[in-house]
Design a protein around this motif. Structure first.
Motif, PDB file in Angstrom:
ATOM      1  N   VAL A 166       1.135  12.811 -18.266  1.00 21.67           N
ATOM      2  CA  VAL A 166       1.286  11.602 -17.464  1.00 21.67           C
ATOM      3  C   VAL A 166       1.556  12.005 -16.018  1.00 21.67           C
ATOM      4  O   VAL A 166       2.469  12.778 -15.743  1.00 21.67           O
ATOM      5  CB  VAL A 166       2.433  10.713 -17.997  1.00 21.67           C
ATOM      6  CG1 VAL A 166       2.565   9.455 -17.154  1.00 21.67           C
ATOM      7  CG2 VAL A 166       2.200  10.360 -19.464  1.00 21.67           C
ATOM      8  N   ILE A 167       0.738  11.472 -15.109  1.00 24.70           N
ATOM      9  CA  ILE A 167       0.886  11.746 -13.685  1.00 24.70           C
ATOM     10  C   ILE A 167       1.219  10.432 -12.993  1.00 24.70           C
ATOM     11  O   ILE A 167       0.409   9.507 -12.981  1.00 24.70           O
ATOM     12  CB  ILE A 167      -0.392  12.358 -13.084  1.00 24.70           C
ATOM     13  CG1 ILE A 167      -0.760  13.639 -13.835  1.00 24.70           C
ATOM     14  CG2 ILE A 167      -0.216  12.607 -11.591  1.00 24.70           C
ATOM     15  CD1 ILE A 167      -2.130  14.181 -13.492  1.00 24.70           C
ATOM     16  N   GLY A 168       2.408  10.357 -12.445  1.00 24.44           N
ATOM     17  CA  GLY A 168       2.833   9.164 -11.715  1.00 24.44           C
ATOM     18  C   GLY A 168       2.442   9.288 -10.254  1.00 24.44           C
ATOM     19  O   GLY A 168       2.744  10.285  -9.606  1.00 24.44           O
ATOM     20  N   VAL A 169       1.756   8.285  -9.740  1.00 27.76           N
ATOM     21  CA  VAL A 169       1.298   8.275  -8.348  1.00 27.76           C
ATOM     22  C   VAL A 169       1.934   7.077  -7.644  1.00 27.76           C
ATOM     23  O   VAL A 169       1.877   5.955  -8.153  1.00 27.76           O
ATOM     24  CB  VAL A 169      -0.245   8.163  -8.267  1.00 27.76           C
ATOM     25  CG1 VAL A 169      -0.720   8.157  -6.820  1.00 27.76           C
ATOM     26  CG2 VAL A 169      -0.910   9.285  -9.054  1.00 27.76           C
TER      27      VAL A 169
ATOM     28  N   LEU B 125       2.427  12.104  -4.589  1.00 30.36           N
ATOM     29  CA  LEU B 125       2.551  11.135  -3.521  1.00 30.36           C
ATOM     30  C   LEU B 125       1.149  10.670  -3.160  1.00 30.36           C
ATOM     31  O   LEU B 125       0.265  11.484  -2.873  1.00 30.36           O
ATOM     32  CB  LEU B 125       3.237  11.771  -2.310  1.00 30.36           C
ATOM     33  CG  LEU B 125       3.613  10.864  -1.158  1.00 30.36           C
ATOM     34  CD1 LEU B 125       4.648   9.833  -1.615  1.00 30.36           C
ATOM     35  CD2 LEU B 125       4.163  11.677  -0.005  1.00 30.36           C
ATOM     36  N   GLY B 126       0.904   9.378  -3.227  1.00 32.38           N
ATOM     37  CA  GLY B 126      -0.417   8.877  -2.903  1.00 32.38           C
ATOM     38  C   GLY B 126      -0.522   7.382  -3.109  1.00 32.38           C
ATOM     39  O   GLY B 126       0.410   6.736  -3.589  1.00 32.38           O
ATOM     40  N   ARG B 127      -1.668   6.861  -2.742  1.00 34.62           N
ATOM     41  CA  ARG B 127      -1.938   5.435  -2.861  1.00 34.62           C
ATOM     42  C   ARG B 127      -3.076   5.213  -3.858  1.00 34.62           C
ATOM     43  O   ARG B 127      -3.873   6.108  -4.109  1.00 34.62           O
ATOM     44  CB  ARG B 127      -2.329   4.879  -1.497  1.00 34.62           C
ATOM     45  CG  ARG B 127      -1.200   4.998  -0.487  1.00 34.62           C
ATOM     46  CD  ARG B 127      -1.655   4.703   0.915  1.00 34.62           C
ATOM     47  NE  ARG B 127      -2.533   3.546   0.957  1.00 34.62           N
ATOM     48  CZ  ARG B 127      -2.463   2.588   1.856  1.00 34.62           C
ATOM     49  NH1 ARG B 127      -1.572   2.661   2.797  1.00 34.62           N
ATOM     50  NH2 ARG B 127      -3.300   1.589   1.840  1.00 34.62           N
ATOM     51  N   ALA B 128      -3.144   4.032  -4.389  1.00 32.59           N
ATOM     52  CA  ALA B 128      -4.169   3.714  -5.387  1.00 32.59           C
ATOM     53  C   ALA B 128      -5.569   3.681  -4.772  1.00 32.59           C
ATOM     54  O   ALA B 128      -6.549   3.929  -5.474  1.00 32.59           O
ATOM     55  CB  ALA B 128      -3.865   2.362  -6.045  1.00 32.59           C
ATOM     56  N   GLU B 129      -5.653   3.371  -3.493  1.00 35.65           N
ATOM     57  CA  GLU B 129      -6.966   3.291  -2.856  1.00 35.65           C
ATOM     58  C   GLU B 129      -7.618   4.649  -2.817  1.00 35.65           C
ATOM     59  O   GLU B 129      -8.737   4.831  -2.579  1.00 35.65           O
ATOM     60  CB  GLU B 129      -6.869   2.754  -1.429  1.00 35.65           C
ATOM     61  CG  GLU B 129      -6.331   1.344  -1.336  1.00 35.65           C
ATOM     62  CD  GLU B 129      -4.806   1.286  -1.300  1.00 35.65           C
ATOM     63  OE1 GLU B 129      -4.130   2.329  -1.387  1.00 35.65           O
ATOM     64  OE2 GLU B 129      -4.279   0.185  -1.201  1.00 35.65           O
TER      65      GLU B 129
END
Length: 89
Positions: free
Chosen positions: A58-61, A85-89
Motif C-alpha cells: 500500500v502506497i499512500g499519496v 508526497l504528491g498530488r492525484a493529478e
C-alpha cells in the motif's frame, strides 16, 4: 495546505472506513497477494489502516507532508506501507 497544522485533529475527527472495506476491494478489483494499491489523498492513512497487512503493498499519496508523517506513524508496524508526497493529478 488546509490541514497541515491540524493533522492530529483531522485524524481524530474524520470518520473511518468499515472493517469490510478490504474484502470488498479484494473482490471488486481481483486483488491478489502482491498487488500494489495506491491510496490517493491518503491523508493520515484511514483507508490504509483497513487494507494494509493483507499481502498487498500500500502506497499512500498526499500533498501534505504532516498528514503523511501521521500516516507513517499510524502504520509504522507495517513494512508493506509507504508514503509518497504528491498530488492525484
Amino acid at each position: 495546505r488546509r490541514f497541515d497544522e491540524r493533522a492530529s485533529d483531522y485524524d481524530l475527527g474524520r470518520i473511518g472506513y468499515p472493517p469490510t472495506i478490504a474484502d470488498a476491494l479484494r473482490e471488486a478489483c481481483s486483488l491478489a497477494v502482491g498487488s500494489v494499491i495506491a491510496e490517493l489523498g491518503c491523508g493520515t492513512g484511514k483507508l490504509s489502516r483497513r487494507i494494509v497487512g493483507r499481502g498487498w503493498k500500500v502506497i499512500g499519496v498526499d500533498p501534505s507532508q504532516p498528514m503523511l508523517d501521521l500516516a507513517k506513524e499510524n502504520l509504522a508496524s507495517y513494512p508493506d506501507f509507504e508514503t509518497r508526497l504528491g498530488r492525484a493529478e
